[in-house]
Design an enzyme around this catalytic site. Structure first.
Site, PDB file in Angstrom:
ATOM      1  N   SER A 138      20.117  93.575  35.568  1.00  0.00           N
ATOM      2  CA  SER A 138      19.982  94.825  36.314  1.00  0.00           C
ATOM      3  C   SER A 138      21.170  95.705  35.940  1.00  0.00           C
ATOM      4  O   SER A 138      21.509  95.819  34.767  1.00  0.00           O
ATOM      5  CB  SER A 138      19.912  94.537  37.818  1.00  0.00           C
ATOM      6  OG  SER A 138      19.816  95.724  38.568  1.00  0.00           O
ATOM      7  N   TYR A 152      16.430 105.510  35.761  1.00  0.00           N
ATOM      8  CA  TYR A 152      17.171 104.303  35.380  1.00  0.00           C
ATOM      9  C   TYR A 152      17.539 103.480  36.611  1.00  0.00           C
ATOM     10  O   TYR A 152      17.284 102.268  36.659  1.00  0.00           O
ATOM     11  CB  TYR A 152      18.434 104.699  34.614  1.00  0.00           C
ATOM     12  CG  TYR A 152      19.275 103.520  34.192  1.00  0.00           C
ATOM     13  CD1 TYR A 152      18.906 102.736  33.106  1.00  0.00           C
ATOM     14  CD2 TYR A 152      20.443 103.183  34.885  1.00  0.00           C
ATOM     15  CE1 TYR A 152      19.670 101.644  32.722  1.00  0.00           C
ATOM     16  CE2 TYR A 152      21.212 102.097  34.502  1.00  0.00           C
ATOM     17  CZ  TYR A 152      20.832 101.338  33.431  1.00  0.00           C
ATOM     18  OH  TYR A 152      21.580 100.254  33.050  1.00  0.00           O
ATOM     19  N   LYS A 156      16.224  99.635  37.698  1.00  0.00           N
ATOM     20  CA  LYS A 156      17.147  98.517  37.837  1.00  0.00           C
ATOM     21  C   LYS A 156      17.151  97.965  39.260  1.00  0.00           C
ATOM     22  O   LYS A 156      17.344  96.752  39.460  1.00  0.00           O
ATOM     23  CB  LYS A 156      18.550  98.945  37.420  1.00  0.00           C
ATOM     24  CG  LYS A 156      18.683  99.245  35.923  1.00  0.00           C
ATOM     25  CD  LYS A 156      18.413  98.005  35.081  1.00  0.00           C
ATOM     26  CE  LYS A 156      18.715  98.232  33.607  1.00  0.00           C
ATOM     27  NZ  LYS A 156      18.534  97.017  32.790  1.00  0.00           N
TER      28      LYS A 156
END
Length: 250
Positions: A138, A152, A156
């Site tokens: 992650s 993004y 994650k």
């Protein structure tokens, strides 16, 4: 590739550059058999010539039609996997003045659904190991919000929750699950960033920290600690964090 049965076997995705390449080197140096995947072999070429314990398995993890073939290829090298490090990912930033909303699909396709596809590939082989370990990468970006990181950060964060839930369902199969949360690492992706990246690490430094941490199989490992502390402050003092990072009012 050497078929010596005394070597532990790891599958690493995103292995052709950056953190994945550095992890590949680290595992090879420690005597593991490494099955390395990416869309293209890239910087792996020299390692493939130097190590007979390394094999390249091409995989575009956004293409779920490849899942069965990649599983079969991995199986041809080893009947089991002791560890899988699902590291591949990408990054784009949202320009709120000219937003490309399709970016959300692109980033989730690689970072989240690509990881899910990778789990589908490797889980049957992990279950055949005596003490299997599933690792997903992650990011510390999930610890506090950053401007332009909508796609993004969300991808994650999805990885983090997915692995936390998967850990519970895989306990019955004796599969340990770890979520890694690295900070800023000097890779081809981050080299495109135009903002300050505090506590920037080299890929080798990041890989060393990851490899050492994974020996104890933690649920999560976030590093470096200085960045973790900074993001803790951002998370617990969100108004101050907003005033510090948000673009100024026009």
């Amino acid at each position: 590739m050497s078929q010596a049965m005394d070597k532990k076997v790891v599958w690493i995705t995103g292995a052709s550059s950056g953190i994945g390449l550095a992890l590949t080197k680290r595992y090879l140096e420690d005597g593991w058999r490494v099955l390395a995947s990416a869309r293209k072999s890239g910087e792996l070429e020299d390692l493939l010539e130097a190590f007979d314990s390394l094999a390249f398995v091409p995989f575009d993890m956004t293409d779920d039609s490849q899942i069965e073939a990649v599983h079969d290829t991995l199986s041809s090298y080893s009947a089991h996997l002791d560890c899988a490090v699902l590291n591949a990912g990408t990054c784009e930033y949202l320009d709120i003045n000219e937003p490309d909303w399709k970016m959300m699909d692109r980033i989730m396709s690689v970072n989240f659904f690509g990881l899910v596809n990778s789990v589908e590939v490797c889980l049957p082989l992990l279950k055949k190991a005596s003490s299997p370990h599933l690792v997903g990468v992650s990011s510390q970006a999930v610890q506090a919000a950053f401007p332009q990181a909508e796609a993004y950060g969300a991808s994650k964060a999805a990885i983090r929750y997915f692995l936390s839930s998967l850990r519970m369902d895989l306990k019955q199969f004796n599969v340990d699950v770890t979520c890694l949360l690295p900070g800023f690492v000097d890779t081809p992706l981050t080299q495109k960033n135009t903002f300050s990246m505090p506590f920037l690490m080299s890929p080798d430094d990041a890989a060393k920290r990851m490899f050492n941490a994974l020996e104890s199989r933690p649920f999560e490992y976030a590093f470096p600690k200085r960045l973790t502390a900074m993001l803790w402050a951002g998370r617990h003092f969100p108004k101050l964090w907003l005033s510090m990072l948000a673009p100024k009012t026009k």
